[in-house]
Enzyme design. Structure first.
Site, PDB file in Angstrom:
ATOM      1  N   LYS A  80       0.860  -1.189   0.000  1.00  0.00           N
ATOM      2  CA  LYS A  80       0.000   0.000   0.000  1.00  0.00           C
ATOM      3  C   LYS A  80       0.888   1.227   0.000  1.00  0.00           C
ATOM      4  O   LYS A  80       2.019   1.189   0.502  1.00  0.00           O
ATOM      5  CB  LYS A  80      -0.861   0.008   1.274  1.00  0.00           C
ATOM      6  CG  LYS A  80      -2.073   0.891   1.192  1.00  0.00           C
ATOM      7  CD  LYS A  80      -3.241   0.202   0.498  1.00  0.00           C
ATOM      8  CE  LYS A  80      -4.430   1.120   0.370  1.00  0.00           C
ATOM      9  NZ  LYS A  80      -5.556   0.469  -0.276  1.00  0.00           N
ATOM     10  N   GLY A 176     -26.634   1.680   2.229  1.00  0.00           N
ATOM     11  CA  GLY A 176     -25.756   2.339   1.259  1.00  0.00           C
ATOM     12  C   GLY A 176     -26.166   2.010  -0.152  1.00  0.00           C
ATOM     13  O   GLY A 176     -25.959   0.888  -0.622  1.00  0.00           O
ATOM     14  N   GLY A 178     -24.994   3.183  -2.985  1.00  0.00           N
ATOM     15  CA  GLY A 178     -23.973   3.787  -3.847  1.00  0.00           C
ATOM     16  C   GLY A 178     -23.591   2.894  -5.007  1.00  0.00           C
ATOM     17  O   GLY A 178     -24.405   2.079  -5.477  1.00  0.00           O
ATOM     18  N   VAL A 180     -21.684   0.276  -5.329  1.00  0.00           N
ATOM     19  CA  VAL A 180     -21.742  -1.175  -5.141  1.00  0.00           C
ATOM     20  C   VAL A 180     -23.138  -1.606  -4.673  1.00  0.00           C
ATOM     21  O   VAL A 180     -23.733  -2.527  -5.230  1.00  0.00           O
ATOM     22  CB  VAL A 180     -20.661  -1.654  -4.134  1.00  0.00           C
ATOM     23  CG1 VAL A 180     -20.739  -3.168  -3.974  1.00  0.00           C
ATOM     24  CG2 VAL A 180     -19.265  -1.253  -4.587  1.00  0.00           C
TER      25      VAL A 180
HETATM   26  P1  NAD Z   1     -20.213   4.898  -2.671  1.00  0.00           P
HETATM   27  O1  NAD Z   1     -19.635   6.122  -2.063  1.00  0.00           O
HETATM   28  O2  NAD Z   1     -20.562   4.875  -4.110  1.00  0.00           O
HETATM   29  O3  NAD Z   1     -21.526   4.464  -1.876  1.00  0.00           O
HETATM   30  C1  NAD Z   1     -21.652   4.519  -0.493  1.00  0.00           C
HETATM   31  C2  NAD Z   1     -23.085   4.980  -0.205  1.00  0.00           C
HETATM   32  O4  NAD Z   1     -23.305   4.896   1.199  1.00  0.00           O
HETATM   33  C3  NAD Z   1     -23.363   6.425  -0.618  1.00  0.00           C
HETATM   34  O5  NAD Z   1     -24.533   6.453  -1.420  1.00  0.00           O
HETATM   35  C4  NAD Z   1     -23.548   7.139   0.715  1.00  0.00           C
HETATM   36  O6  NAD Z   1     -24.466   8.199   0.627  1.00  0.00           O
HETATM   37  C5  NAD Z   1     -24.060   6.029   1.585  1.00  0.00           C
HETATM   38  N1  NAD Z   1     -23.883   6.209   3.026  1.00  0.00           N
HETATM   39  C6  NAD Z   1     -22.861   6.786   3.695  1.00  0.00           C
HETATM   40  N2  NAD Z   1     -23.081   6.731   5.021  1.00  0.00           N
HETATM   41  C7  NAD Z   1     -24.245   6.068   5.191  1.00  0.00           C
HETATM   42  C8  NAD Z   1     -24.986   5.670   6.324  1.00  0.00           C
HETATM   43  N3  NAD Z   1     -24.578   5.933   7.556  1.00  0.00           N
HETATM   44  N4  NAD Z   1     -26.153   5.018   6.128  1.00  0.00           N
HETATM   45  C9  NAD Z   1     -26.592   4.728   4.894  1.00  0.00           C
HETATM   46  N5  NAD Z   1     -25.918   5.076   3.772  1.00  0.00           N
HETATM   47  C10 NAD Z   1     -24.768   5.746   3.922  1.00  0.00           C
HETATM   48  O7  NAD Z   1     -19.175   3.711  -2.302  1.00  0.00           O
HETATM   49  P2  NAD Z   1     -19.069   2.291  -2.994  1.00  0.00           P
HETATM   50  O8  NAD Z   1     -18.028   2.335  -4.033  1.00  0.00           O
HETATM   51  O9  NAD Z   1     -20.440   1.786  -3.305  1.00  0.00           O
HETATM   52  O10 NAD Z   1     -18.447   1.449  -1.793  1.00  0.00           O
HETATM   53  C11 NAD Z   1     -19.239   1.030  -0.710  1.00  0.00           C
HETATM   54  C12 NAD Z   1     -18.349   0.375   0.339  1.00  0.00           C
HETATM   55  O11 NAD Z   1     -17.681  -0.753  -0.234  1.00  0.00           O
HETATM   56  C13 NAD Z   1     -17.242   1.273   0.888  1.00  0.00           C
HETATM   57  O12 NAD Z   1     -17.045   0.951   2.239  1.00  0.00           O
HETATM   58  C14 NAD Z   1     -16.038   0.877   0.082  1.00  0.00           C
HETATM   59  O13 NAD Z   1     -14.813   1.107   0.794  1.00  0.00           O
HETATM   60  C15 NAD Z   1     -16.263  -0.613  -0.090  1.00  0.00           C
HETATM   61  N6  NAD Z   1     -15.605  -1.185  -1.259  1.00  0.00           N
HETATM   62  C16 NAD Z   1     -15.880  -0.694  -2.494  1.00  0.00           C
HETATM   63  C17 NAD Z   1     -15.234  -1.234  -3.600  1.00  0.00           C
HETATM   64  C18 NAD Z   1     -15.530  -0.725  -4.989  1.00  0.00           C
HETATM   65  O14 NAD Z   1     -15.109  -1.358  -5.953  1.00  0.00           O
HETATM   66  N7  NAD Z   1     -16.250   0.371  -5.136  1.00  0.00           N
HETATM   67  C19 NAD Z   1     -14.304  -2.274  -3.435  1.00  0.00           C
HETATM   68  C20 NAD Z   1     -14.073  -2.784  -2.146  1.00  0.00           C
HETATM   69  C21 NAD Z   1     -14.729  -2.213  -1.064  1.00  0.00           C
END
Ligand code: NAD
Length: 350
Positions: A80, A176, A178, A180
């Protein structure tokens, strides 16, 4: 001139600090292990309050990458990089200096995007080093792939708990909506699962509910939903003393990193008979996807997606270890990863 200094840290193969007064770069790279292969891990830009805080983070994150890659069945180690600062510091010179720093590892460390780093920043890093993945025009946005991997991990967990991997008729509380969470909800709904969704941005939750025929609850209510699966897809730390007292699910399986606030919360879930799908195992598909860029001939989506089936296989092994050794699935995942690394080390030394 980038000043690079090596720092000895027990249990880590190589840790270095780089300072470039001209561009303002102050960064650390940690290679935790290369036993399974070169150490791949993202580059994070964050306003750490101190050098100690940055060091703690880079060590923790690089070690986590070793475990993640091992469980994903990849020929990759864990590394990292972290940069102390904020996006206002970005410049070509800043990322070129970072490229020199990455290159100083001679390929034992391979970098990619992480928090506050964009694809175009990586393009600048790549001017100075070939050891960069996730560049524009290659494996692309990892989020839909991550959602697919979580779905495969979810299926393994449903099979373990219910004897069938079908989502049909089951209730899934997704925290969430978002990148994913929204795609995961689609996969589940297509199989007949009922979606309950929450997001701090109500319109995001409404969009997912509309697309999946689901319902919306408030972010403070989602953990207490009477459901089969609680899927944390927002921030880390969602499994804590407070939320555990509220949970009414049989399974916790979602994309968010570091879902357990503390390791003891994994033990607590086990005591309560809630099956926890370890986060770093089920959310590894983005890593599996980007790893494919390193294959001879370059990225092949079909092969990358096929390799994601390993998530399901690893989950089965982790459940078996958890059952045989009477330990939480979180601890079982760590043991599964450690055994894979130790086997590779023994083979290399034989
Ligand atoms: P994102 O930012 O697109 O989505 C996260 C969503 O969670 C947002 O819509 C946000 O408004 C919402 N949110 C934040 N706090 C909240 C709460 N307290 N209650 C309800 N909703 C809330 O992120 P993502 O890319 O979808 O990733 C989601 C999670 O998965 C993160 O923890 C990220 O580290 C992890 N992750 C993502 C990936 C990837 O490929 N995107 C890979 C590994 C891990």
């Amino acid at each position: 001139m980038v000043e690079i200094t090596e720092i000895q840290v027990d249990g880590y193969e190589c840790v270095k600090r780089a300072i470039d007064p001209a561009s303002g770069l102050h960064a650390y790279i940690s290679v935790h292990s290369t036993v399974l292969g070169p150490a791949l891990g993202g580059m994070r830009l964050w306003p750490y309050a101190s050098e100690e805080e940055a060091m703690t983070d880079v060590l923790r994150l690089s070690r986590g990458m070793t475990y993640k890659a091992a469980c994903a069945g990849l020929a990759l180690g864990g590394g990292k990089s972290v940069i102390i600062g904020d996006p206002s510091m970005k410049s070509d010179a800043f990322f070129e200096a970072m490229g020199e720093f990455v290159d100083s590892f001679g390929g034992t460390y391979i970098t990619a995007e992480d928090v506050n780093i964009k694809v175009e920043d990586m393009g600048i890093v790549a001017r100075k080093s070939d050891h960069v993945v996730g560049l524009a025009g290659k494996s692309g946005n990892p989020s839909p792939k991550t959602a697919w991997g979580v779905f495969l991990g979810l299926k393994a967990t449903l099979e373990d708990v219910y004897g069938s991997d079908s989502c049909d008729g089951k209730v899934f509380a997704i925290e969430g909506a978002g990148s994913v969470g929204s795609v995961l909800a689609d996969y589940i709904a297509k199989e007949g699962g009922k979606i309950v969704v929450a997001d701090i941005f109500d319109e995001s939750a409404q969009r997912v509910a509309k697309a999946t025929g689901g319902t919306v609850v408030g972010p403070d209510e989602i953990r207490a939903v009477d459901c089969d699966v609680y899927a944390p897809c927002a921030l880390g730390g969602s499994i804590n003393d407070e939320s555990i007292a509220e949970l009414k699910c049989k399974i916790v399986c979602g994309a968010a990193n570091n879902q357990l606030l503390e390791a003891r919360h994994g033990d607590k879930l086990r005591e309560l008979g809630i099956r926890y799908a370890p986060d770093y195992v089920v959310n590894a598909a983005g890593l599996i996807n980007v790893y494919d860029e390193m294959m001879p001939g370059g990225y092949n989506e079909e092969r990358a997606v096929k390799n994601m089936d390993q998530i399901r296989e690893s989950m089965r092994s982790i459940f078996a270890i958890s059952n045989e050794e009477g330990i939480s699935t979180a601890t079982a995942a760590d043991r599964f990863a450690e055994r894979r690394v130790e086997e590779a080390r023994a083979k290399a030394n034989a």
